[in-house]
Every structure is written in structure tokens, then in C-alpha cells.
Design an enzyme around this catalytic site. Structure first.
Site, mmCIF file in Angstrom:
data_model
loop_
_atom_site.group_PDB
_atom_site.id
_atom_site.type_symbol
_atom_site.label_atom_id
_atom_site.label_comp_id
_atom_site.label_asym_id
_atom_site.label_seq_id
_atom_site.Cartn_x
_atom_site.Cartn_y
_atom_site.Cartn_z
ATOM 1 N N LYS A 77 -2.934 -41.307 -31.439
ATOM 2 C CA LYS A 77 -2.933 -41.339 -32.902
ATOM 3 C C LYS A 77 -4.197 -42.049 -33.352
ATOM 4 O O LYS A 77 -4.411 -43.221 -33.039
ATOM 5 C CB LYS A 77 -1.690 -42.064 -33.406
ATOM 6 C CG LYS A 77 -1.666 -42.211 -34.922
ATOM 7 C CD LYS A 77 -0.368 -42.832 -35.399
ATOM 8 C CE LYS A 77 -0.378 -43.000 -36.913
ATOM 9 N NZ LYS A 77 0.870 -43.611 -37.398
ATOM 10 N N LYS A 125 -2.521 -36.674 -32.958
ATOM 11 C CA LYS A 125 -2.459 -36.739 -34.425
ATOM 12 C C LYS A 125 -3.728 -37.346 -34.961
ATOM 13 O O LYS A 125 -4.135 -38.396 -34.441
ATOM 14 C CB LYS A 125 -1.255 -37.588 -34.818
ATOM 15 C CG LYS A 125 -1.108 -37.827 -36.305
ATOM 16 C CD LYS A 125 -0.034 -38.834 -36.568
ATOM 17 C CE LYS A 125 -0.043 -39.154 -38.050
ATOM 18 N NZ LYS A 125 0.816 -40.258 -38.393
#
Ligand code: PBG
Ligand code: ZN
Length: 318
Positions: free
Chosen positions: A191, A244
């Protein structure tokens, strides 16, 4: 001469040759649940996405059932915030109550819960704070409490998004000890600290009150480190690992797909959604075609699961 165009001659042969096909079950649809009554607020920077109070939730749950997608991902927005984010693991917290409501009224819907404190802390960071520092090990027990309390409420899958080190192992152990050995963990493993989360922070009221998230989320310049992060989460017991955001990180997703033999998820985040919706509203792009192209690219790059705000539209366009 080899003629590639033989297999592109008309729609029948093109669709026979299509390598990547989207399916409704590929999608997880994020839903924002806000404390209060009779609320359905459009998120300004995310046209078509709303915050719902529990008493209005059925409206969107009906659409989810109709679309027959893989599942939903819940984000709770509490009224009360404090430094420890206590509403994140309160038995009657907004997300716990939402999970119970959905389990009772729509038991067929698969519920993923985001495990992170930033929507619940007064300082807006994803962990405990000391001065300007975001503490790692001190945060883990709170994440475990949150995961266990949501499991008790009936959530089906836990998705830790905080990016603290060691949280997957801690949450796995905590879930197992509480008897939830069968609950999968989908780790937000790679992330990145990204400007693409801007609209989400409006939607979930989770912008950090000071500083930024760069001491825990990844530097977007780093691809090799992403592979190490994913390897560590698999080692710690993650069942699904996530990259992400999506579109600017398809290289990371592809490399993960070539490197690891576990299911991969990708999060098509709020800023990516906002850009498409804004350009489409101006008539500058064809929304349907752009969305299908983007989502197909995510699957082609290796995503088994796509978390996307476009899910309900995409199902109609498949
Ligand atoms: C919470 C969380 C965020 C997102 C998912 N979980 C925001 C953040 O890390 O600041 C972003 C989702 C999106 O932008 O759609 N940690
Ligand atoms: Zn967070």
C-alpha cells in the site's frame, strides 16, 4: 505471412479469443456507513458514492444482491473519535452494528471489513501516536481487538490496511485464539503513500491531523520493496495480498503475480474513480469504455479480486 488480423476479423472470433474476462464475482464494492439516522450523503468528490446510516443501508444492499458481486468492504464513520480509536473495537461501534445488520438482513452478502484505526482516531493516523511519531508495536493489540470484535459481529474477512509491521501475524494469532481460525485475512501488503486516496479521506473523514502517512505507507518510487512487503505478509499468514492503488501500480501487481502463488487483490482507489467520473461528466471520455478497459487491465495484470467503486456499474456493462 503470419496474419494476426485473422483472429480479429469479427466480433465472434474476437470474443472467442479474448484472454481476460471480467466476472461479477471478481468485484468487491466499498460501502461507507455513517453514524446517525436517515442519512444518505453523496461524497462530493465521488459522484454516485454515498455515506449511509444503517437505517438507509438496505437501499444499497439490495443493489449489491442484485449485482451478485463477490462481496462488499465496509468502512465505518463514527461520531466519536479519540486518540485510541476506541469506537473501532467497541461492541456497539458503527461498523460492528453495520455488520450485524447486514448479517441479519442479507446473510448472503460476503462482508470484508477494513481493519485500520484512522477513521476512529482523533489525530487521523492509522496507529497510536506519541508526539509526532506513529507507534508500531503499541498499535498491534488495537488492530487485533478491532479484527476480533468485527469477527464476533459476523464479518467474513479481515483486511488490515494500516501498514504497521507485524500486523498480519498479530491479527492471525488473535483471530485464532478467539476461535476464528476460518476467517481469511486479505492484507493491504503493498500500500503506497498516495495522493489517490484524497477523495476517500473526505468520504471516511480520515485525513491525518498532522504530517502524512509516509512513515508507514510505502514510497511510490519503490517496486522491489513492494515484493518484500508482500513476501512478509504471506509469511505471516495472509491468505490474499493486495496492491494499492491500481492503475499506476500495475507493474507491481504483475511482478507479484509472477513471483507469488497466492491470490492477489488490487484496490482501484477513490482518486482513480474520481478522475474517471470527472472526465466523463465533462464528456471528455466514454465512462463505460474507460471503466471496462481499466478493470480488464487490472485482471490482465494478475488481480484475482478487484475492489472498486465502479463494481455495480461494471456488472451491468460486462
Ligand atoms: C484506511 C484506508 C484508506 C483507504 C482504504 N483504507 C485511506 C488511507 O490509507 O489514507 C483508501 C481507499 C481509497 O482511496 O479508495 N487506512
Ligand atoms: Zn488507516
Amino acid at each position: 505471412m503470419y496474419r494476426f488480423r485473422r483472429l480479429r476479423r469479427d466480433e465472434r472470433i474476437r470474443s472467442m479469443m479474448q484472454e481476460t474476462r471480467l466476472h461479477p464475482k471478481d468485484f468487491i464494492y466499498p460501502i461507507f456507513v455513517i453514524e446517525g439516522e436517515n442519512i444518505k450523503n453523496q461524497v462530493e468528490s465521488m459522484p454516485g458514492i454515498y455515506q449511509y446510516s444503517i437505517d438507509r443501508l438496505s437501499e444499497i444492499l439490495e443493489q449489491v444482491k442484485e449485482a451478485d458481486i463477490g462481496g462488499i468492504m465496509l468502512f465505518g464513520i463514527p461520531l466519536h473519535k479519540d486518540p485510541q480509536g476506541s469506537q473501532a473495537y467497541a461492541e456497539d461501534g458503527i461498523t460492528q452494528r453495520a455488520v450485524r445488520f447486514i448479517k441479519e438482513n442479507c446473510p448472503e452478502i460476503y462482508i470484508v471489513v477494513d481493519i485500520c484505526l484512522c477513521e476512529y482516531t482523533s489525530h487521523g493516523h492509522c496507529g497510536m501516536v506519541h508526539g509526532e511519531e506513529i507507534l508500531n508495536d503499541e498499535t498491534l493489540p488495537y488492530l487485533v481487538k478491532m479484527a476480533v470484535s468485527l469477527a464476533e459481529a459476523g464479518a467474513d474477512m479481515a483486511a488490515p490496511s494500516d501498514m504497521m509491521d507485524g500486523r498480519v501475524a498479530a491479527i492471525r494469532e488473535g483471530l485464532d485464539l478467539a476461535g476464528f481460525t476460518q476467517m481469511p485475512i486479505m492484507a493491504y501488503s503493498a500500500k503506497f503513500a498516495s495522493a489517490y486516496y484524497g477523495p476517500f479521506r473526505d468520504a471516511a473523514h480520515s485525513a491525518p491531523g498532522f504530517g502524512d502517512r509516509k512513515s508507514y505507507q510505502m514510497d511510490f518510487a519503490n517496486g522491489q520493496e513492494a515484493i518484500r512487503e508482500i513476501a512478509a505478509d504471506i509469511e505471516e499468514g495472509a491468505d490474499i495480498v493486495m496492491v494499492k492503488p491500481a492503475l499506476a501500480y500495475l507493474d507491481v501487481l504483475k511482478e507479484a503475480a509472477l513471483t507469488f502463488d497466492v491470490p492477489l487483490a488490487v484496490y482501484n482507489v477513490s482518486g482513480e474513480y474520481a478522475m474517471v467520473k470527472a472526465a466523463a461528466a465533462k464528456g471528455w471520455i466514454d465512462e463505460k469504455r474507460i471503466v471496462m478497459e481499466n478493470l480488464t487491465a487490472m485482471k490482465r495484470a494478475g488481480a484475482k479480486v478487484i475492489i472498486t467503486y465502479h463494481a455495480l456499474d461494471a456488472v451491468r456493462w460486462i
